[in-house]
Design a protein around this motif. Structure first.
Motif, short mmCIF file in Angstrom:
data_model
loop_
_atom_site.label_atom_id
_atom_site.label_comp_id
_atom_site.label_asym_id
_atom_site.label_seq_id
_atom_site.Cartn_x
_atom_site.Cartn_y
_atom_site.Cartn_z
N SER A 104 0.87 -1.15 0.14
CA SER A 104 -0.08 0.21 -0.06
C SER A 104 1.02 1.39 -0.31
O SER A 104 1.81 1.27 0.36
CB SER A 104 -0.78 0.81 1.27
OG SER A 104 -0.07 -0.24 2.40
N ALA A 105 0.39 2.41 -0.31
CA ALA A 105 1.09 3.79 -0.39
C ALA A 105 0.03 4.36 -0.09
O ALA A 105 -0.95 4.61 -0.25
CB ALA A 105 1.50 3.80 -1.65
N VAL A 106 0.63 6.09 0.26
CA VAL A 106 0.26 7.50 0.19
C VAL A 106 0.36 8.77 -0.35
O VAL A 106 1.60 8.70 -0.08
CB VAL A 106 -0.31 7.95 1.58
CG1 VAL A 106 1.23 7.53 2.14
CG2 VAL A 106 -1.74 9.13 2.24
N ILE A 107 -0.87 9.26 -0.85
CA ILE A 107 -0.13 10.51 -1.53
C ILE A 107 -0.68 11.08 -1.02
O ILE A 107 -1.81 11.09 -1.07
CB ILE A 107 0.14 9.95 -3.28
CG1 ILE A 107 -1.12 9.71 -4.11
CG2 ILE A 107 1.11 8.73 -3.75
CD1 ILE A 107 -1.21 9.50 -5.03
N PHE A 108 -0.30 12.70 -0.88
CA PHE A 108 -0.48 14.04 -1.28
C PHE A 108 -0.10 14.98 -1.20
O PHE A 108 1.67 14.63 -1.41
CB PHE A 108 -1.45 13.72 0.32
CG PHE A 108 -0.57 13.54 1.34
CD1 PHE A 108 0.42 14.42 1.32
CD2 PHE A 108 -0.13 12.24 2.48
CE1 PHE A 108 1.38 13.81 2.22
CE2 PHE A 108 0.49 12.05 3.34
CZ PHE A 108 1.11 12.77 3.80
N GLY A 109 -1.07 16.30 -1.29
CA GLY A 109 0.48 17.40 -1.94
C GLY A 109 0.71 18.26 -0.52
O GLY A 109 0.77 17.52 0.89
N GLY A 110 1.73 18.65 -0.57
CA GLY A 110 2.04 19.72 0.38
C GLY A 110 3.35 18.77 0.32
O GLY A 110 4.66 19.77 1.35
N VAL A 111 3.91 17.98 -0.20
CA VAL A 111 5.88 17.08 -0.50
C VAL A 111 6.17 16.90 -1.37
O VAL A 111 5.31 16.64 -2.38
CB VAL A 111 5.31 16.34 1.45
CG1 VAL A 111 5.02 16.59 1.98
CG2 VAL A 111 4.20 14.98 -0.12
N ASN A 112 7.11 16.97 -1.53
CA ASN A 112 7.58 16.21 -2.62
C ASN A 112 7.15 14.82 -3.90
O ASN A 112 7.18 14.13 -2.75
CB ASN A 112 9.58 16.20 -2.73
CG ASN A 112 10.07 15.97 -4.19
OD1 ASN A 112 9.89 15.85 -5.27
ND2 ASN A 112 11.05 16.62 -3.79
N GLN A 113 6.64 14.91 -4.90
CA GLN A 113 6.15 13.90 -5.32
C GLN A 113 7.01 12.86 -5.74
O GLN A 113 6.47 11.70 -5.61
CB GLN A 113 5.38 14.28 -6.48
CG GLN A 113 6.60 14.34 -7.77
CD GLN A 113 5.63 15.22 -9.09
OE1 GLN A 113 4.51 15.35 -9.33
NE2 GLN A 113 6.25 14.74 -10.42
N LYS A 114 7.87 13.20 -5.64
CA LYS A 114 9.37 11.74 -6.41
C LYS A 114 9.66 10.91 -5.27
O LYS A 114 9.43 9.72 -5.86
CB LYS A 114 10.54 12.27 -6.27
CG LYS A 114 11.45 13.56 -7.11
CD LYS A 114 12.34 13.96 -7.21
CE LYS A 114 12.59 15.08 -7.93
NZ LYS A 114 14.18 15.42 -8.84
N PRO A 115 9.05 10.65 -4.11
CA PRO A 115 8.90 9.41 -3.37
C PRO A 115 8.05 8.73 -3.45
O PRO A 115 7.92 7.22 -3.18
CB PRO A 115 9.55 10.25 -2.08
CG PRO A 115 10.19 10.97 -1.55
CD PRO A 115 9.83 11.89 -3.34
N GLN A 116 7.01 9.44 -3.76
CA GLN A 116 5.49 8.87 -3.76
C GLN A 116 5.45 7.71 -4.74
O GLN A 116 5.48 7.28 -5.01
CB GLN A 116 4.57 9.81 -3.85
CG GLN A 116 4.38 10.72 -2.13
CD GLN A 116 3.76 11.63 -2.35
OE1 GLN A 116 2.89 12.28 -3.54
NE2 GLN A 116 2.90 11.95 -1.10
N ALA A 117 5.96 8.65 -6.40
CA ALA A 117 6.28 8.59 -7.36
C ALA A 117 6.73 7.05 -7.42
O ALA A 117 6.67 5.81 -8.38
CB ALA A 117 6.64 9.22 -8.33
N THR A 118 8.49 7.10 -6.60
CA THR A 118 8.94 5.76 -6.67
C THR A 118 8.17 4.62 -5.96
O THR A 118 8.26 3.56 -6.62
CB THR A 118 10.23 6.39 -5.82
OG1 THR A 118 10.84 7.02 -6.60
CG2 THR A 118 11.38 5.14 -5.65
#
Length: 425
Positions: A104-118
């Motif tokens: 599972s993973a979580v994504i939201f704004g306000g932080v760098n997107q790169k770790p989320q995309a990885t």
């Protein structure tokens, strides 16, 4: 009834036991069986009654019973209105899937997107997301929803309040038509039921408690007070009561900052949390509040849905919300999971209409007190101040500040800047 009677797998039952739960809440008893049977579900329950586990447990059971190929496409999408709620739901997903081969993973704004995309690129079964960041990554080709089997819309009424209708419609348009849909919320307005009609197919409707009611374990009380004496009264209540953990709600971001500073000057450790704060600052403030190093957390309504603080004893409405339903969600931060809680409201003359609307909504006359030395002004007008944060136009989608870096075309950049200016409160 126990969790063993609901038909959940042994791995899930083990995770539930490790969290210390033995008996499912009413919403879990009613929602889990039809979800396991594959039905679309429209569920309404008071905040703090276990809605998250109500959809997380059967979702994880279904995915684990039907494993897919080694490459992991996103098979379940959980959409939430705020970053805090997304993080809370993700923590639940991760805890309940501890003994399952589920990523599972979580994504939201306000932080760098790169770790989320990885993380997503490595393969994710369950994705928890806020609308703005999800659509940003999807437009960049970093997220695909073409294989989604289960879609959960959490806190749907808050989604509309925050203007996410168009984002929801966009997300739905890029998922397969054949999927299971689950809509969970604390309240259901006519607008929500209209939205549900367009998403759900022959849904099973479950309701654990009447709409817009407040948990019985919460003791509610109103203090009538002059507007200019509110800060002093709040300080006295906290100091005299020797309260160690207090969540205080204001209507505006500026008001939250100002009150937090006043409390600090009075010797009470405090932090403010709202949409203008960076995600790092919000996370730090919440962590301090949970650990006890921060005694008072002052928040705008962005925090009313996403905060899960075990055994939070006190919630104070420093200012009443001008959207009555938000009162239910604010005070629902206490009295969770059957624990006792106290909700106090400091009400000045100009909030009289708000109080009347709230009492009408919850069907309860809230007891009133007056503290000596902090009496209400008998000459003050009862006319409400000009509304600063009412319901937003549900047709205008509002995304979080995604704070992204990287190459984008000019139109994407302009669109992102526009969304950032409308970041949630």
């Amino acid at each position: 009834m126990s969790f063993t009677t609901l038909g959940l797998s042994d791995a899930l039952l083990k995770a539930i036991s490790e969290k210390g739960y033995t008996t499912p809440s009413p919403i879990q008893q009613k929602a889990i069986p039809p979800i396991l049977e594959g039905h679309d579900v429209l569920a309404s329950a008071q905040t703090g009654t276990g809605k998250t586990a109500g959809f997380t447990l059967p979702l994880l059971h279904t995915l684990s019973e039907n494993p897919k190929e080694k490459y992991r496409p996103i098979r379940a999408l959980i959409l939430t209105p705020t970053r805090e709620l997304a993080a809370q739901v993700y923590d639940n997903v991760r805890a309940y899937s501890a003994h399952l081969n589920i990523r599972s993973a979580v994504i939201f704004g306000g932080v760098n997107q790169k770790p989320q995309a990885t993380t997503i690129r490595r393969g994710v079964d369950v994705l928890v997301a806020t609308p703005g960041r999800l659509l940003d990554l999807q437009r960049q080709g970093l997220v695909s929803l073409k294989r989604v089997e289960i879609f959960v819309l959490d806190e749907a009424d808050r989604m509309l309040d925050m203007g996410f209708l168009r984002d929801i419609e966009r997300v739905i348009s890029i998922m397969p038509e054949k999927r299971q849909n689950l809509m969970f919320s604390a309240t259901f307005s006519p607008e929500i039921k209209k939205l549900a009609h367009g998403i759900l197919r022959h849904p099973v409707q479950v309701e654990a408690t009447p709409e817009n009611t407040t948990v019985d374990a919460i003791s509610q009380k109103v203090y009538r007070v002059a507007k200019g004496l509110k800060a002093g009264l709040l300080t006295k209540l906290i100091s005299d009561g020797k309260w160690k953990q207090v969540l205080v709600f204001t209507r505006t971001k500026h008001g939250a900052n100002k009150l937090s500073e006043k409390l600090k000057k009075a010797g009470i450790t405090s932090a403010a949390i709202h949409g203008n704060k960076s995600q790092g600052a919000r996370t730090k403030a919440l962590a301090g509040f949970k650990s006890g190093s921060v005694r008072v957390l002052v928040a705008t309504d962005i925090a009313a849905r996403g905060l899960d603080i075990p055994l939070l004893p006190h919630v104070i409405n420093y200012e009443l919300p001008n959207v009555s339903e938000d009162y239910v969600h604010r005070i629902g931060r206490t009295g969770r999971a059957g624990a006792q809680g106290e909700a106090l409201s400091l009400v000045s003359a100009d909030e009289t209409t708000y109080l009347r609307d709230i009492e009408k909504l919850i069907g309860l006359k809230i007891p009133v007190s007056i503290e000596a030395g902090f009496e209400p002004d008998p000459n003050a007008s009862t006319k409400p101040e000009k509304r600063q944060q009412g319901r937003r136009n549900p047709g205008k989608a509002k995304s979080e500040n995604s704070a992204q870096k990287g190459n984008t075309d000019k139109s994407q950049a302009r669109g992102r800047r526009t969304r950032n200016r409308r970041s949630n409160s």
